[in-house]
Design a protein around this motif. Structure first.
Motif, PDB file in Angstrom:
ATOM      1  N   LYS A   5       0.593  -1.342  -0.320  1.00  0.00           N
ATOM      2  CA  LYS A   5       0.101  -0.247  -0.048  1.00  0.00           C
ATOM      3  C   LYS A   5       0.684   1.279  -0.152  1.00  0.00           C
ATOM      4  N   ARG A   6       2.085   1.260   0.812  1.00  0.00           N
ATOM      5  CA  ARG A   6       2.918   2.772   0.313  1.00  0.00           C
ATOM      6  C   ARG A   6       3.468   2.808  -1.211  1.00  0.00           C
ATOM      7  N   LEU A   7       3.554   1.493  -1.877  1.00  0.00           N
ATOM      8  CA  LEU A   7       4.229   2.061  -3.133  1.00  0.00           C
ATOM      9  C   LEU A   7       3.057   1.990  -3.906  1.00  0.00           C
ATOM     10  N   LEU A   8       1.573   2.336  -3.590  1.00  0.00           N
ATOM     11  CA  LEU A   8       0.866   2.454  -4.249  1.00  0.00           C
ATOM     12  C   LEU A   8       0.380   3.836  -4.557  1.00  0.00           C
ATOM     13  N   SER A   9       0.228   4.398  -2.668  1.00  0.00           N
ATOM     14  CA  SER A   9       0.571   5.979  -2.145  1.00  0.00           C
ATOM     15  C   SER A   9       1.630   6.931  -3.093  1.00  0.00           C
TER      16      SER A   9
END
Length: 625
Positions: free
Chosen positions: A516-520
């Motif tokens: 989710k951090r990479l998507l953000s």
């Protein structure tokens, strides 16, 4: 699990209504219910609800049955709860914000013996008795004066059924018994030291279990419940004004709502109204910094609470002065009749060790309406209890008991999240997205900045429609509406993602979970330069509008929504806006533009884009000149 219609063994005393009757006897002339139009004394409220109860009993309400409440205003809802209990029945409250399909499903599931209400969302044929504000004052209550039905309800009979967020599918109807409600009301009144001089402002949504905590402890103490004229959410300025105007002494706010109010007070260098003595806060993890800042600046004390609908609202309270070295705000110590234990694999662990929080004791709900499997799975026998038959509720929350005996929250066992005080299993929304045409995969999580709105990232079923790897394209217009509209028809507003992106793939971290951090990070990179820098062509074109106010309004929209590429004609609510962010936006506008003084959140519904809102502000300036 037995259905709510299954009556318990012979009537048992004491009953939750004994608390009400004691307050009527000891404080007959004191206000029980304060509405924008009048104050209703305990004596008058008692006579009025006796009349309502007689009407309900004549229509089939009684022990083991449910009365559905569908009023458009809080005061009648509170009176309806009392009347249902007086008829020996339980009550359920129909949230007026539910989509029509979800509302119809809940009406069908509750199988209420009688529906009481006059709201636009009330089922056809609902009984609508005369109320406290229909004219005539005490005479109106006297006209409805009737003998209270003989109460044959037992402590094990249903007191109310309220529906949880439905985090893993359809909403769960939690069945709470009369004895649990009685014990809860007494324990909260005791913990908060409520007196007949207290006035508790009712602000929670009527379908939310916090409503129970706002009403019954106050009545148990002979205090007054202060009701708004309708169910519209109050922004921070309106809340502050209402607290002072009504001489409120106690109010309960969700964590995010409290943070907005705290920011509003800090921005104005002011303090809580003189009469306000306690602000109860709960629903999500509390950051220590704003908690300490409040305790340093505000005269009103904080009570940090923790609990679940399945355990009769709040189970623990923390009212201490937070130590300077505390890394978490404790959840506190249990109420009387509540048992808290930390367990690993079902076995209790020593204080200081981490495990899953389990709640036991007589405040546990009976179980879930029409779902015996879920009841058996979540309400489990306690093999380590001294008394046979003791049950536990496994919360799914991680915690520990610290050296001072305080419960400390440490996260979730699973991936369940909290959105604006509601529990949500993101998989529920992800499944709904994947059922839509053109969507192959989806992941949903709270926005990283505020945690008050949901983001969704979808992978299209057609690879040709996917962006380049490493890109997150924000959906707008018809593409966004095609996903949001079906969700709005089946999910509550807070569970609908407001910011949606399309990606080629859902990246995984080393543990095999969606990163989710990479998507953000992809989303942040795609958003472009920060507000105040160059604006992409699609968003800018403010040169055609010479009004400087448009630029300042646009900058505030971008700041509050965290959307640097937002354009002058982009809709606030289409880009992640919701009630709490609306409060924040209007607070910032009032700080920078005198024309925004007195502007309310409702203005955003009429003018949801920067251009429209700037125009509305220009009209206000012109009218003042």
């Amino acid at each position: 699990m037995a259905a709510p219609g299954a009556a318990g063994p012979g009537a048992a005393a004491p009953d939750v209504l004994d608390l009400w009757d004691r307050s009527v006897r000891d404080h007959a002339a004191r206000p029980a219910l304060v509405t924008p139009h009048r104050e209703l004394s305990y004596q008058d409220a008692d006579r009025l609800t006796d009349g309502w109860a007689a009407g309900l009993a004549a229509r089939g309400a009684g022990p083991g049955k449910l009365v559905g409440l569908a009023f458009g205003d809080p005061a009648r809802t509170v009176l309806g709860m009392l009347a249902a209990l007086k008829a020996g029945a339980g009550f359920t409250v129909l949230d007026d914000r539910l989509p029509p399909a979800a509302r119809a499903a809940l009406v069908d599931r509750t199988a209420a013996a009688v529906w009481l209400g006059d709201g636009a969302h009330a089922p056809e044929g609902a009984y609508a008795p005369a109320g406290p504000d229909t004219g005539g004052g005490t005479a109106a209550a006297a006209a409805l004066d009737a003998a209270r039905p003989v109460r044959a309800a037992a402590g094990s009979d249903v007191a109310y059924v309220l529906f949880t967020s439905g985090s893993t599918g359809r909403p769960k109807g939690t069945v709470v018994e009369r004895d649990a409600l009685r014990r809860f009301a007494s324990a909260v009144a005791e913990r908060l030291a409520l007196t007949p001089h207290d006035r508790w402002l009712q602000v929670a949504s009527l379908g939310f279990d916090v409503l129970i905590e706002e009403v019954f402890p106050a009545f148990a103490a002979g205090a007054a419940v202060v009701c708004r004229k309708d169910t519209r959410a109050l922004d921070a300025e309106e809340l502050h004004a209402a607290l002072g105007r009504t001489r409120t002494t106690v109010v309960e706010l969700s964590t995010q709502y409290w943070l907005e109010y705290a920011r509003w007070l800090a921005a104005r260098g002011t303090t809580t109204p003189a009469g306000l003595r306690t602000v109860v806060v709960g629903g999500e993890r509390m950051d220590p910094h704003p908690y300490r800042a409040w305790q340093a600046r505000q005269p009103a004390a904080l009570a940090h609470v923790y609990g679940l609908t399945e355990c009769t609202v709040s189970s623990t309270f923390y009212t201490g002065l937070l130590p300077s070295d505390a890394e978490e705000v404790p959840l506190g110590t249990p109420l009387r009749d509540v048992e808290i234990s930390i367990r690993q694999g079902g076995r209790p662990v020593p204080d200081g060790e981490t495990g899953e929080i389990h709640i036991g004791g007589p405040l546990l709900a009976r179980g879930f309406l029409d779902d015996e499997a879920a009841t058996a799975r979540r309400f489990v026998a306690d093999p380590y209890a001294a008394e046979p038959g003791a049950r536990l509720y496994a919360t799914g929350d991680l915690g520990r008991i610290d050296a001072d005996g305080q419960l400390v929250f440490l996260g979730r066992v699973d991936d369940q999240v909290k959105i604006r005080g509601h529990r949500l299993e993101p998989a529920r929304v992800e499944r709904a997205l994947c059922e839509l045409p053109g969507v192959d995969q989806a992941v949903v999580f709270p926005d990283p900045a505020s945690g008050t709105a949901l983001w969704a990232f979808t992978v299209p079923a057609d690879p040709a429609a996917a962006p380049l790897p490493g890109e997150a394209v924000r959906l707008t217009g018809g593409d966004r509406d095609a996903l949001v509209a079906p969700l709005e028809a089946q999910l509550p507003d807070w569970a609908v993602p407001r910011v949606l992106h399309r990606v080629a793939v859902l990246p995984k971290n080393p543990h095999g979970k969606v990163d989710k951090r990479l998507l953000s990070a992809w989303a942040a990179a795609q958003a472009g330069p920060p507000a105040g820098g160059p604006v992409p062509d699609r968003a800018a074109d403010t040169s055609r509008d010479p009004l400087e106010p448009l630029e300042s309004v646009l900058a505030l929209f971008r700041e509050v929504l965290g959307a640097p590429a937002l354009g002058p004609d982009d809709n606030f609510f289409d880009h992640g806006g919701q009630s709490l962010l609306a409060m924040r936006l209007l607070a910032r506008l009032r700080e920078s533009d005198p024309a925004a003084a007195g502007l309310r959140a409702s203005a955003l519904f009429a003018s949801p884009t920067p251009r429209l809102l700037a125009g509305a502000l220009a009209e206000r300036r012109a009218s003042r000149r």
